[in-house]
Design an enzyme around this catalytic site. Structure first.
Site, PDB file in Angstrom:
ATOM      1  N   GLU A 119       8.228 -12.023 -15.371  1.00 25.80           N
ATOM      2  CA  GLU A 119       7.412 -11.091 -14.583  1.00 25.80           C
ATOM      3  C   GLU A 119       6.773  -9.993 -15.409  1.00 25.80           C
ATOM      4  OE1 GLU A 119       9.356  -8.733 -11.559  1.00 25.80           O
ATOM      5  OE2 GLU A 119      11.243  -8.834 -12.619  1.00 25.80           O
ATOM      6  N   ARG A 137       4.336   0.929  -6.626  1.00 25.04           N
ATOM      7  CA  ARG A 137       4.402  -0.065  -5.538  1.00 25.04           C
ATOM      8  C   ARG A 137       3.369  -1.177  -5.743  1.00 25.04           C
ATOM      9  NH1 ARG A 137       6.466   2.965  -0.939  1.00 25.04           N
ATOM     10  NH2 ARG A 137       5.146   1.894   0.549  1.00 25.04           N
ATOM     11  N   TRP A 157      -3.192  -2.396  -1.486  1.00 23.82           N
ATOM     12  CA  TRP A 157      -2.750  -3.704  -1.993  1.00 23.82           C
ATOM     13  C   TRP A 157      -3.415  -4.705  -1.046  1.00 23.82           C
ATOM     14  CZ3 TRP A 157      -0.293  -6.126  -5.825  1.00 23.82           C
ATOM     15  CH2 TRP A 157       0.310  -7.350  -5.593  1.00 23.82           C
ATOM     16  N   CYS A 211       0.840  -1.193   0.000  1.00 25.14           N
ATOM     17  CA  CYS A 211       0.000   0.000   0.000  1.00 25.14           C
ATOM     18  C   CYS A 211       0.874   1.242   0.000  1.00 25.14           C
ATOM     19  CB  CYS A 211      -0.878   0.022   1.241  1.00 25.14           C
ATOM     20  SG  CYS A 211      -1.889  -1.442   1.435  1.00 25.14           S
ATOM     21  N   GLU A 254      18.351 -14.317 -13.531  1.00 20.64           N
ATOM     22  CA  GLU A 254      17.762 -12.960 -13.551  1.00 20.64           C
ATOM     23  C   GLU A 254      17.023 -12.732 -14.864  1.00 20.64           C
ATOM     24  OE1 GLU A 254      16.840 -10.799 -11.742  1.00 20.64           O
ATOM     25  OE2 GLU A 254      16.554  -9.058 -13.019  1.00 20.64           O
ATOM     26  N   HIS A 267      20.427 -33.716 -17.760  1.00 21.77           N
ATOM     27  CA  HIS A 267      20.084 -34.609 -16.637  1.00 21.77           C
ATOM     28  C   HIS A 267      18.585 -34.619 -16.372  1.00 21.77           C
ATOM     29  CE1 HIS A 267      24.288 -35.328 -15.809  1.00 21.77           C
ATOM     30  NE2 HIS A 267      24.500 -34.031 -15.929  1.00 21.77           N
ATOM     31  N   LYS A 307       6.113  -3.359  -6.211  1.00 24.42           N
ATOM     32  CA  LYS A 307       7.518  -2.975  -6.331  1.00 24.42           C
ATOM     33  C   LYS A 307       8.292  -3.379  -5.084  1.00 24.42           C
ATOM     34  CE  LYS A 307      11.199  -1.078  -7.944  1.00 24.42           C
ATOM     35  NZ  LYS A 307      11.948  -1.799  -9.014  1.00 24.42           N
ATOM     36  N   ASN A 356      -1.278   1.760   6.065  1.00 20.93           N
ATOM     37  CA  ASN A 356      -0.425   0.809   5.325  1.00 20.93           C
ATOM     38  C   ASN A 356       0.183  -0.112   6.374  1.00 20.93           C
ATOM     39  OD1 ASN A 356       1.354  -0.569   3.724  1.00 20.93           O
ATOM     40  ND2 ASN A 356       2.836   1.098   3.550  1.00 20.93           N
ATOM     41  N   GLY A 357      -0.036  -1.407   6.233  1.00 24.02           N
ATOM     42  CA  GLY A 357       0.524  -2.366   7.197  1.00 24.02           C
ATOM     43  C   GLY A 357      -0.517  -3.430   7.512  1.00 24.02           C
ATOM     44  N   LYS A 362      13.026 -11.692 -15.247  1.00 25.92           N
ATOM     45  CA  LYS A 362      12.575 -10.503 -15.995  1.00 25.92           C
ATOM     46  C   LYS A 362      11.546 -10.882 -17.047  1.00 25.92           C
ATOM     47  CE  LYS A 362      13.465  -7.700 -14.068  1.00 25.92           C
ATOM     48  NZ  LYS A 362      14.191  -8.154 -13.005  1.00 25.92           N
TER      49      LYS A 362
HETATM   50  C1  AGP Z   1      12.428  -7.831  -9.546  1.00 22.49           C
HETATM   51  O1  AGP Z   1      12.202  -7.402 -10.882  1.00 22.49           O
HETATM   52  C2  AGP Z   1      11.185  -7.854  -8.720  1.00 22.49           C
HETATM   53  N1  AGP Z   1      10.519  -6.622  -8.737  1.00 22.49           N
HETATM   54  C3  AGP Z   1      11.424  -8.447  -7.338  1.00 22.49           C
HETATM   55  O2  AGP Z   1      11.981  -9.724  -7.509  1.00 22.49           O
HETATM   56  C4  AGP Z   1      12.352  -7.647  -6.401  1.00 22.49           C
HETATM   57  O3  AGP Z   1      13.681  -7.714  -6.870  1.00 22.49           O
HETATM   58  C5  AGP Z   1      12.284  -8.305  -5.021  1.00 22.49           C
HETATM   59  O4  AGP Z   1      10.956  -8.186  -4.548  1.00 22.49           O
HETATM   60  C6  AGP Z   1      13.249  -7.691  -4.004  1.00 22.49           C
HETATM   61  O5  AGP Z   1      12.937  -6.328  -3.824  1.00 22.49           O
HETATM   62  P1  AGP Z   1      14.021  -5.420  -3.042  1.00 22.49           P
HETATM   63  O6  AGP Z   1      15.269  -5.414  -3.863  1.00 22.49           O
HETATM   64  O7  AGP Z   1      13.382  -4.070  -2.941  1.00 22.49           O
HETATM   65  O8  AGP Z   1      14.237  -6.058  -1.695  1.00 22.49           O
END
Ligand code: AGP
Length: 590
Positions: free
Chosen positions: A474, A27, A71, A2, A467, A490, A585, A97-98, A471
């Site tokens: 996601e 976010r 959220w 949030c 990585e 394997h 985010k 938020n929380g 990408k």
């Molecule tokens: C990466 O593209 C994602 N958005 C996600 O994996 C992110 O890296 C992960 O949630 C960790 O976030 P942070 O680096 O803010 O801790």
């Protein structure tokens, strides 16, 4: 996660709060709402995007406002569950938020059968305040309720009987407050303050704030006043806007050479590394380094493990934070913990840090947000200076994290070589490739024709494959695996069929030939192979050739085409590139 924004003052609270909410969109959220005062109180809230909410707001100016992007954690995604929430007597408006873990117990104990309009913990908080305010002044009532809460909160409270004051409180969820002549703004992160405040303060846990239009006072939960010192806000508004780019993600991919050059200037005085000697000494006393991170940051940790073991000669382990938090390995000897987090707010990491500190182990946070919880709660922090990363898919933070920790590893080593030049060469190679980025889109059309895909590589190329796969997953929603190319045979090679897309990374002499054989294995079973190779290892049919760089630092370069592949694959599919489905985010719930 949030987001909350509040404003009180001579400015237009409606404009400032809505702009702040837009700045917090990255976010991730599923509904939004505002509470505004223009002589009368108005509440507007909607499911979906802030744009939809704005269409319902039938007033132009306000002197007081609170806003929220939700959220969903407690309660479904509905308009009723969107914030602000009013207390049962309609006197108080709250955005929160929380997660309040004991809200049901508190509701039963203090609110009896009072009707509730939503399924949320936040509405219970608002009604608890109303209930306590029957017998206490508002400040006291709010503090007494806060003392009962278990869990996390960043909360703003409006008292309709007192439109000249805004109340706030914070525990575990982030909250920053900023000032500009004649107004005070408060928000979940710096992005909400940019453009509305000149100076700011990151609130500490268990802090209560009483805000009027020209000032604010901080208290602990007992009501004792707390001193504070404001810091200057140093993010200009431009950095947080897209400029000429269609998406934040593309802007942030293109920012990477500049970010790497900024890191060089921030961490080097001529050829000397500028990192606190006391921190270096602390790390030198350890006999093992544990890296904790999540998602992309964890993938950066896999690359950094190599740097720390190669340069600093310290055995290094990388842990998925959510696993470490509840299933830690044996920690022996003199460990040192490095937490990597772009946002500095990831709950999985905060859970780890609590345990690490209880055990008395030293900790360092490497982050993009120096005002973040993890930066403040670890013993030390190092900034990655990537500038605001708005797109949910992390790109420039990944390469920045690797760069900063490479410099740290070098500073811990006894070696002496021109790291500044090596990193500058990587920045140059990034730029060379980015100038030719238009060649990526036709490759995506040609190769990514299936609902699944593989990235394969060995050593550091394998770390980048993990990585690259994240990408692509996601933002394009193509199911992708990053795979050690030697491991395919394997078992997993059984999944290879006609035109299965397989993208290979080759940046190292030691493994080039082996990855080539991996490519041939999948090609002979029908795969559609696309090779990304550094110049020294290229072969005629390779689709993407990158400049040669020191193979140790190649991950910061080889990741760039994979970021663009993900970007164009998502573009082809018409996906929401900066705010992919289901994602936030910064994940502030475990
Ligand atoms: C990466 O593209 C994602 N958005 C996600 O994996 C992110 O890296 C992960 O949630 C960790 O976030 P942070 O680096 O803010 O801790």
């Amino acid at each position: 996660m949030c987001g909350i924004v509040g404003y009180i003052g001579e400015g237009n609270a409606k404009e400032i709060v809505l702009r702040g909410l837009h700045r917090l969109e990255y976010r991730g959220y599923d509904s939004a709402g505002v509470g505004l005062y223009d002589g009368k109180y108005h509440v507007f809230k909607e499911k979906g995007r802030i744009d939809a909410l704005e269409k319902t707001i039938a007033l132009n100016k306000a002197s007081l406002g609170i806003g929220h992007t939700r959220w969903a954690t407690h309660g479904r995604v509905t308009k009723e569950n969107a914030h602000p929430h009013a207390s049962y007597d309609e006197r108080f408006l709250v955005v929160h938020n929380g997660v309040i873990d004991n809200y049901k117990t508190l509701a039963e104990r203090y609110l009896g059968g009072k009707a509730r309009k939503s399924e949320t913990d936040s509405e219970v908080f608002a009604s608890l305040v109303a209930s306590f305010a029957k017998d206490h002044p508002v400040d006291v009532a709010i503090r007494e309720v806060l003392k009962l809460l278990e869990g996390s909160y960043a909360v703003l409270v409006v008292d309709k009987e007192n439109p000249g004051t805004l109340y706030a409180a914070k525990h575990k969820s982030p909250l920053l407050i900023g000032k500009r002549n004649g107004g005070v703004v408060i928000g979940s992160d710096m992005m909400a303050l940019v453009g509305a405040a000149d100076n700011y303060l990151a609130l500490e846990d268990e802090t209560f704030v009483r805000i009027t239009s020209d000032n604010f006072s901080l208290y602990d939960l007992e009501g004792d006043i707390l001193p504070y010192r404001l810091q200057k806000i140093d993010i200009d508004a431009f950095e947080s806007d897209k400029g000429e780019f269609p998406h934040y993600m593309l802007k942030e991919i293109h920012e990477q050479p500049a970010v790497l050059r900024r890191i060089i200037t921030k961490y080097f005085d001529d050829s000397e590394v500028r990192i606190d000697q006391a921190l270096l000494q602390k790390i030198k006393m350890c006999d093992r380094i544990h890296i904790l991170a999540a998602g992309t940051s964890m993938h950066a940790g896999l690359v950094v493990k190599d740097m720390l073991e190669t340069f600093a000669l310290v055995p290094t382990e990388v842990h998925i934070a959510s696993e470490f938090a509840h299933h830690p390995p044996l920690i022996a000897g003199n460990p040192f913990f490095i937490l990597i987090s772009q946002s500095g707010e990831t709950a999985d990491l905060r859970a780890c840090l609590t345990d690490i500190k209880q055990e008395g182990h030293p900790s360092l946070t490497v982050t993009n947000v120096r005002t973040s919880t993890l930066a403040r709660e670890a013993d030390d922090y190092l900034e990655i200076h990537a500038g605001p990363e708005i797109a949910v898919a992390s790109t420039k933070a990944y390469t920045a994290q690797i760069a900063v920790l490479t410099i740290l590893a070098y500073a811990l080593s006894e070696q002496s070589f021109d790291l500044k030049r090596e990193l500058a060469e990587v920045a140059q190679a990034m730029e060379q490739f980015l100038d030719k980025q238009e060649k990526i889109r036709p490759l995506v059309k040609k190769y990514l024709t299936k609902p699944h895909a593989f990235y394969i590589g060995r050593g550091l190329d394998y770390a980048v494959c993990l990585e690259a796969a994240l990408k692509l997953k996601e933002i394009s929603y193509i199911h992708t695996e990053g795979f050690a190319s030697g491991e395919l045979k394997h078992g997993t090679i059984a999944l290879i069929e006609e035109n299965t897309p397989v993208i290979a990374l080759i940046s190292n002499a030691k493994t080039a030939a082996y990855t080539r054989s991996g490519i041939n294995e999948v090609k002979s079973r029908g795969a559609n192979t696309l090779v990304i190779a550094c110049e020294s290892f290229q072969e005629a049919e390779d689709a993407i050739v990158l400049d040669d760089v020191n193979p140790t630092f190649a991950p910061m370069l080889t990741v760039i085409p994979t970021q663009l592949i993900a970007y164009y694959a998502a573009l082809e599919r018409g996906n929401d590139i900066d705010k992919p489905r289901n994602l936030a985010k910064s994940v502030t719930v475990e």
